[in-house]
Design a protein around this motif. Structure first.
Motif, PDB file in Angstrom:
ATOM      1  N   ALA A  41       7.768   4.567   1.404  1.00 34.06           N
ATOM      2  CA  ALA A  41       7.542   3.280   0.751  1.00 34.06           C
ATOM      3  C   ALA A  41       7.226   3.514  -0.716  1.00 34.06           C
ATOM      4  O   ALA A  41       6.758   4.591  -1.112  1.00 34.06           O
ATOM      5  N   THR A  67       4.984   3.509  -3.699  1.00 31.77           N
ATOM      6  CA  THR A  67       3.532   3.498  -3.868  1.00 31.77           C
ATOM      7  C   THR A  67       3.092   3.390  -5.318  1.00 31.77           C
ATOM      8  O   THR A  67       1.913   3.181  -5.588  1.00 31.77           O
ATOM      9  N   TRP A 104       0.365   0.800  -4.873  1.00 27.83           N
ATOM     10  CA  TRP A 104       0.195   0.250  -3.538  1.00 27.83           C
ATOM     11  C   TRP A 104      -0.427   1.295  -2.614  1.00 27.83           C
ATOM     12  O   TRP A 104      -0.474   2.486  -2.942  1.00 27.83           O
ATOM     13  N   ASP A 105      -0.881   0.847  -1.453  1.00 28.07           N
ATOM     14  CA  ASP A 105      -1.372   1.796  -0.462  1.00 28.07           C
ATOM     15  C   ASP A 105      -0.190   2.552   0.142  1.00 28.07           C
ATOM     16  O   ASP A 105       0.976   2.322  -0.216  1.00 28.07           O
ATOM     17  N   SER A 121       1.331   2.383   2.827  1.00 32.62           N
ATOM     18  CA  SER A 121       2.334   1.589   3.526  1.00 32.62           C
ATOM     19  C   SER A 121       3.253   0.843   2.580  1.00 32.62           C
ATOM     20  O   SER A 121       4.292   0.319   2.994  1.00 32.62           O
ATOM     21  N   GLY A 122       2.859   0.769   1.298  1.00 30.07           N
ATOM     22  CA  GLY A 122       3.636   0.035   0.332  1.00 30.07           C
ATOM     23  C   GLY A 122       3.459  -1.466   0.416  1.00 30.07           C
ATOM     24  O   GLY A 122       4.186  -2.216  -0.261  1.00 30.07           O
ATOM     25  N   GLN A 123       2.497  -1.934   1.196  1.00 29.82           N
ATOM     26  CA  GLN A 123       2.322  -3.363   1.414  1.00 29.82           C
ATOM     27  C   GLN A 123       1.136  -3.953   0.651  1.00 29.82           C
ATOM     28  O   GLN A 123       1.184  -5.106   0.231  1.00 29.82           O
ATOM     29  N   VAL A 124       0.077  -3.182   0.478  1.00 29.94           N
ATOM     30  CA  VAL A 124      -1.148  -3.699  -0.131  1.00 29.94           C
ATOM     31  C   VAL A 124      -1.231  -3.235  -1.584  1.00 29.94           C
ATOM     32  O   VAL A 124      -1.283  -2.023  -1.857  1.00 29.94           O
TER      33      VAL A 124
END
Length: 732
Positions: free
Chosen positions: A433, A435, A471-472, A474-477
């Motif tokens: 993801a 990052t 991002w974290d 996971s690439g989501q947060v």
């Protein structure tokens, strides 16, 4: 990563394929009977052999200092020439920079990409490393086969590079097309095998190519860490017209080698008593090599409008994929002496125990893209002349990662030749993801004002806008969204009472991103605010002759002090920016030819690096970690007057005691290291041949070369034991 054996033919195929074409083009250009005619007498002149001396660098051509030779540049710039690279035969960045006393290692493990510190400040891996003055990823093993020289700009590079750490810039300059065809074979005292070719030609009067290729099977001095690398590069020059030229460079390298963990202080206070520079800490047979696949491409288009005005359009692309694998020796959280909390877990235990972690981060992908446009020219206002450079640039960096595995598997001890076997973690990395993403856009300009023949004034500034997001895993947060704009000024005054002598004083400002808090602090993972750096430098440059230059520079660099401050939080530390870190130093240097038979490069750096007003008295009044007060470096090449084909080489490196703790209580000892070598030029069957023998650390001295850190932790890395390299280069 599984390391596959790559045949030498794979690495050299393209170079060998082009050799007949290059040879035919050269022969056709010079031996066509139909076009042969008798010409008038031509007088040929050439520059004298300047040894290890260079007159110019790329960083002052279209960069921070206008268009001027090094002698007229108000900054400290070291140029490592091709002659010096050939004589010393370095393979790594750490080995390359030993000739400059202002440069030292900072977390430079065997088998991993390496970083440096200049004037005591760690370089930014994202922005401080360049090829042909375009940014490349620092997270790669940059090859030297296709490099004509390496330039080191010491100190603030705000106008040159924008938002960057204050240590400086390392710029690799590639070889240009030429009529050359050479092959090199080499080995070392551990049985490594090395082969390289360098071939080029001007295929037409206006178009030339140059190919460099290499393959190396490395037998490291550290046990269980053999490695391999293969490299291929292409350079092309096209003289489109009398006014326009285009240059293109591209390379690709793949490598694999087990990474070597560093030592740590025992209990956070004691240097290991019986360290080994050949032992692989944390060795587990399942540890895979660190695989690094990198490619770099630069393109430059130059157009000359008139004798005084020209423009350059540049573009660069750098792509690196790292398959990071290591049985990592770190800390002692699970060791019996540390599990109770009596000793800090982020150091080795007092008895030498250390934890072993299975770390795997495959597919770690870093990419830099940059474009730049510069207009350069001159004009007069009355009796005052101006040389101006105006430009704009855009730089993007991205990072794609997978959620990594970092699991404790067992505990070893530094006295064990081979630690016990522990099964690897059953966990697997997650999906890739995005990052990190960063954009830098900038406008910059500089005016070199000539006030008569003796005085020059330089004034310039760079306006930069930064937008970074992180991002974290996971690439989501979204964890950070940084937006800022700054104007970074630069000014200098130069006085040249005589042509050989230049005296200068300069002032510059810089902006660097704040450091990330270590995980073991109360605010672990937090990215601190950007820090503002300032530098004042005065210097003297004197050309003793056309082939020998002497330099001296006095500098002071200041920026906010970033450190883990002891407190009453649950973690016991909080990472803060408080007070000031100031590095004040004196640099001395000499490079070139002393006589017809003696060449040298020599440097010394005396530096005081201290923190003040930090709110932690125990950390003040002491030298900063990994900044020895004194470093010196001298390399000599003496050509025997009765046998000019033979050159004797000698080197000496010294570093004073190096701090290993912020309170100054622990320092690794000072060291002297001596190097030697031999160069022999001859011929074989009518072909020129050159032999090079280099021996590093002749007396096999054990020393600690590095007490630097990474990600908030500090490590101790031993220097290499005695190592001899032998190579032969044949022209054909």
């Amino acid at each position: 990563m599984t390391l596959h054996r790559t045949p030498l033919a794979t690495a050299l195929f393209a170079a060998l394929a082009i050799a007949p074409l290059c040879a035919r083009a050269a022969d056709d250009a010079g031996h066509d009977p139909a076009q042969a005619k008798k010409l008038g007498t031509v007088q040929v002149t050439a520059d004298a052999d300047k040894g290890y001396h260079a007159d110019s660098s790329q960083v002052d051509t279209f960069g921070s200092f206008g268009n001027a030779p090094l002698h007229d540049t108000p900054a400290s710039v070291t140029v490592i020439t091709r002659d010096l690279i050939d004589d010393r035969q370095p393979r790594t960045l750490s080995e390359l920079v030993r000739t400059d006393a202002s440069v030292g290692d900072n977390y430079a493990p065997v088998g991993y990409y390496q970083d440096l510190a200049i004037r005591g400040f760690v370089l930014d891996l994202a922005t401080a490393y360049r090829m042909n003055d375009m940014t490349i990823n620092g997270e790669q093993l940059t090859p030297l086969e296709d490099k004509q020289r390496v330039e080191i700009l010491k100190g603030l590079g705000g106008l040159e590079a924008g938002i960057i750490a204050p240590g400086g810039i390392v710029n690799y300059v590639t070889k240009r097309p030429a009529d050359v065809r050479t092959a090199t074979l080499g080995t070392d005292s551990h049985g490594s095998r090395y082969a390289a070719v360098d071939m080029g030609a001007w295929l037409t009067p206006n178009f030339g190519l140059r190919v460099n290729a290499a393959h190396e099977d490395m037998h490291s001095y550290v046990q269980h860490t053999p490695g391999r690398r293969s490299f291929l590069s292409l350079a092309a020059d096209w003289k489109i017209s009398d006014r326009a030229t285009l240059q293109l460079d591209t390379d690709y390298q793949t490598s694999g080698q087990r990474s070597v963990s560093g030592y740590q202080l025992l209990g956070g206070t004691t240097i290991p008593a019986h360290p080994s520079n050949t032992r692989l800490l944390g060795y587990e047979p399942w540890q895979q090599p660190v695989g690094i696949h990198s490619s770099n491409t630069t393109a430059r288009f130059d157009y000359r409008f008139s004798d005084r005005w020209s423009a350059r359009l540049s573009a660069g692309h750098s792509h690196t994929v790292i398959n990071d694998n290591v049985a990592f020796a770190y800390g002692c959280f699970y060791a019996p002496q540390c599990a109770t909390g009596e000793y800090p877990g982020n150091f080795f235990a007092p008895n030498g125990d250390y934890d072993i972690y299975d770390f795997r981060s495959p597919g770690d992908t870093r990419q830099n893209d940059e474009v730049r446009a510069v207009l350069k020219g001159g004009f007069d206002t009355g009796s005052i002349s101006h040389e101006v450079s105006l430009g704009a640039s855009a730089f993007r960096r991205t990072l794609d990662q997978r959620p990594y595995v970092y699991d404790y598997v067992g505990t070893g001890n530094i006295d064990q030749v081979i630690p016990p076997y522990f099964a690897p973690s059953p966990n697997q990395p997650g999906p890739s993801a995005r990052t990190f993403s960063s954009w830098q856009r900038a406008l910059f300009g500089i005016d070199r004002i000539h006030l008569g023949e003796q005085w020059q004034v330089l004034a310039g500034a760079r306006f930069v806008r930064l937008h970074e997001r992180a991002w974290d895993s996971s690439g989501q947060v979204l964890q950070r969204d940084t937006r800022l704009s700054r104007t970074l000024p630069q000014a200098a005054v130069m006085w040249q009472p005589t042509a050989p002598l230049t005296v200068y004083a300069s002032y510059s400002e810089n902006l660097a991103l704040g450091a990330e808090a270590p995980y073991w602090t109360s605010n672990g993972g937090q990215m601190l605010a950007p820090v503002h750096s300032r530098q004042i430098e005065t210097g003297v440059k004197y050309d003793w002759s056309d082939t020998l230059s002497l330099q001296a520079a006095l500098y002071r660099i200041r920026q906010p002090y970033q450190f883990a401050q002891p407190d009453h939080s649950a973690a016991g530390f909080t990472f803060v920016q408080r007070g000031q870190e100031a590095h004040t130093g004196l640099e001395l240097g000499a490079d070139g030819r002393i006589s017809d038979d003696l060449r040298l490069t020599a440097s010394a750096n005396l530096i005081q690096a201290r923190a003040s007003h930090s709110g932690t008295p125990a950390y003040e009044g002491h030298q900063i970690i990994n900044v020895p007060r004194l470093r010196t470096s001298v390399y000599l090449d003496y050509r025997l007057p009765f046998a000019h084909a033979v050159g004797l080489l000698a080197g000496w490196r010294y570093a004073s005691a190096n701090p290993a703790t912020p309170d100054g209580r622990v320092r690794v000892p000072a060291y002297n290291v001596f190097d030697a070598g031999l160069r022999y030029a001859t011929a074989w069957d009518g072909h020129p041949m050159a032999w090079h023998l280099s021996v590093d650390n002749v007396f096999n001295r054990f020393y600690w070369r590095d007490t630097g850190g990474a990600y908030g932790d500090t490590y101790l890395f031993p220097g290499a034991p005695r190592l001899a390299r032998l190579s032969v280069t044949v022209g054909f």
